[in-house]
Design a protein around this motif. Sequence first.
Motif, short mmCIF file in Angstrom:
data_model
loop_
_atom_site.label_atom_id
_atom_site.label_comp_id
_atom_site.label_asym_id
_atom_site.label_seq_id
_atom_site.Cartn_x
_atom_site.Cartn_y
_atom_site.Cartn_z
N ARG A 9 0.84 -1.21 0.00
CA ARG A 9 0.00 0.00 0.00
C ARG A 9 0.87 1.25 0.00
NH1 ARG A 9 -3.04 -2.81 3.65
NH2 ARG A 9 -2.60 -1.46 5.42
N ALA A 10 1.96 1.21 0.74
CA ALA A 10 2.87 2.37 0.77
C ALA A 10 3.46 2.59 -0.62
CB ALA A 10 3.97 2.15 1.80
N MET A 11 3.87 1.52 -1.27
CA MET A 11 4.41 1.64 -2.62
C MET A 11 3.34 2.18 -3.57
SD MET A 11 6.85 -1.30 -4.13
CE MET A 11 8.54 -1.29 -3.58
N ASP A 12 2.10 1.73 -3.41
CA ASP A 12 0.99 2.23 -4.23
C ASP A 12 0.81 3.74 -4.06
OD1 ASP A 12 0.39 -0.28 -5.24
OD2 ASP A 12 -1.26 -0.64 -3.83
N ARG A 13 1.19 4.25 -2.91
CA ARG A 13 1.07 5.68 -2.62
C ARG A 13 2.31 6.46 -3.07
NH1 ARG A 13 -4.13 6.28 -2.42
NH2 ARG A 13 -5.14 5.26 -0.67
N GLY A 14 3.24 5.78 -3.76
CA GLY A 14 4.41 6.45 -4.29
C GLY A 14 5.59 6.52 -3.35
N LEU A 15 5.62 5.66 -2.34
CA LEU A 15 6.74 5.64 -1.40
C LEU A 15 7.74 4.57 -1.83
CD1 LEU A 15 4.82 6.09 1.96
CD2 LEU A 15 5.84 7.84 0.48
N ALA A 16 9.00 4.99 -2.02
CA ALA A 16 10.08 4.10 -2.44
C ALA A 16 10.61 3.36 -1.21
CB ALA A 16 11.18 4.89 -3.12
N LEU A 17 10.63 2.04 -1.29
CA LEU A 17 11.01 1.21 -0.16
C LEU A 17 12.36 0.54 -0.36
CD1 LEU A 17 7.57 -0.56 0.48
CD2 LEU A 17 8.41 1.62 1.40
N PHE A 18 12.99 0.22 0.76
CA PHE A 18 14.26 -0.51 0.76
C PHE A 18 14.27 -1.41 1.99
CE2 PHE A 18 14.86 3.42 3.07
CZ PHE A 18 15.52 3.01 4.22
N PRO A 19 15.12 -2.45 2.00
CA PRO A 19 15.13 -3.38 3.14
C PRO A 19 15.85 -2.83 4.36
CG PRO A 19 16.73 -4.08 1.51
CD PRO A 19 16.01 -2.89 0.93
N ILE A 20 15.34 -3.22 5.51
CA ILE A 20 15.98 -2.99 6.81
C ILE A 20 16.00 -4.35 7.50
CG2 ILE A 20 15.75 -1.88 9.08
CD1 ILE A 20 14.42 0.49 7.77
N PRO A 21 17.07 -4.70 8.19
CA PRO A 21 17.12 -6.01 8.85
C PRO A 21 15.92 -6.24 9.78
CG PRO A 21 19.29 -5.02 8.87
CD PRO A 21 18.33 -3.97 8.36
N ALA A 22 15.50 -7.48 9.89
CA ALA A 22 14.36 -7.85 10.73
C ALA A 22 14.51 -7.30 12.15
CB ALA A 22 14.21 -9.36 10.76
N GLY A 23 13.44 -6.69 12.64
CA GLY A 23 13.42 -6.18 14.01
C GLY A 23 14.17 -4.89 14.22
N SER A 24 14.81 -4.36 13.20
CA SER A 24 15.66 -3.18 13.34
C SER A 24 15.02 -1.93 12.75
CB SER A 24 17.00 -3.43 12.63
OG SER A 24 17.85 -2.31 12.74
N ARG A 25 15.54 -0.78 13.17
CA ARG A 25 15.17 0.51 12.59
C ARG A 25 16.31 1.07 11.73
NH1 ARG A 25 13.21 1.09 17.97
NH2 ARG A 25 10.99 1.54 18.02
N VAL A 26 17.44 0.39 11.74
CA VAL A 26 18.66 0.91 11.09
C VAL A 26 19.00 0.09 9.85
CG1 VAL A 26 21.10 1.46 11.43
CG2 VAL A 26 19.50 1.66 13.34
N PRO A 27 19.04 0.74 8.68
CA PRO A 27 19.36 0.01 7.45
C PRO A 27 20.86 -0.22 7.28
CG PRO A 27 18.99 2.31 6.94
CD PRO A 27 18.72 2.15 8.41
N ALA A 28 21.18 -1.13 6.40
CA ALA A 28 22.58 -1.37 6.03
C ALA A 28 23.08 -0.20 5.20
CB ALA A 28 22.68 -2.67 5.24
#
Length: 164
Positions: A12-31
Motif C-alpha cells: 500500500r505504501a508503494m501504491d502511494r508512491g513511497l520508495a522502499l528498501f530493506p531494513i534487517p528484521a526487528g531493526s530501525r537501522v538500514p545497512a
Amino acid sequence: MTQTVDIAAAARAMDRGLALFPIPAGSRVPAPGWQRRATLDQAELAQLLDDGGNVGVGCRASRVVALDLDDPAGGMEDWPETFTVSTPRTGLHLYFRVPADCTIGSFSGLQSPLGLGIDVRGPGRRSGGYLVGPGSVVGGLPYLVVHDVPVVPLPGWLAERLQA
C-alpha cells in the motif's frame, strides 16, 4: 515466534508512491547503501522482503517530506489529511509530497524547526532521510497504516517553516 513485515501494508505504501528498501528484521537501522536500494517497483517488493526484514521509506527517492510526531495529542498544528502511519511508541509518521528539486533536510530534537517532539525527514541535498516503513515490526510491535489516503503536497506554511 518472530513477527515479520506485513507485505500488504508495504505494498500500500508503494501504491502511494513511497520508495522502499530493506531494513534487517526487528531493526530501525538500514545497512549502508540503502539509498541505492530504494525502489517503487512492486515486482521487487517480495525480493526486498525475502529475509522477513523490515522496510524503510527513502525520502529522496519518494519525493516526500515526512513528519515524525512523537506525541500526536501534543502536536502544535491541525495537520492536513495525508498518508499516515502509526509507530510502536504511539507516534505518527505523516507523509507530504514535494517537488523533485526540494532540498529540505532532516531535523530532530532541539534542531527541529517545528519544535521538540516533531522530527523531520526530508529529501535533503544528497541522499536524504528515511523512516521505518509501514508493515515493519520493531520490538514485536508494528508500524500500521492509519490513514490510507493519497500523499498530499506539503502545505506552503509548513514548507516555509522547514526552509527558514
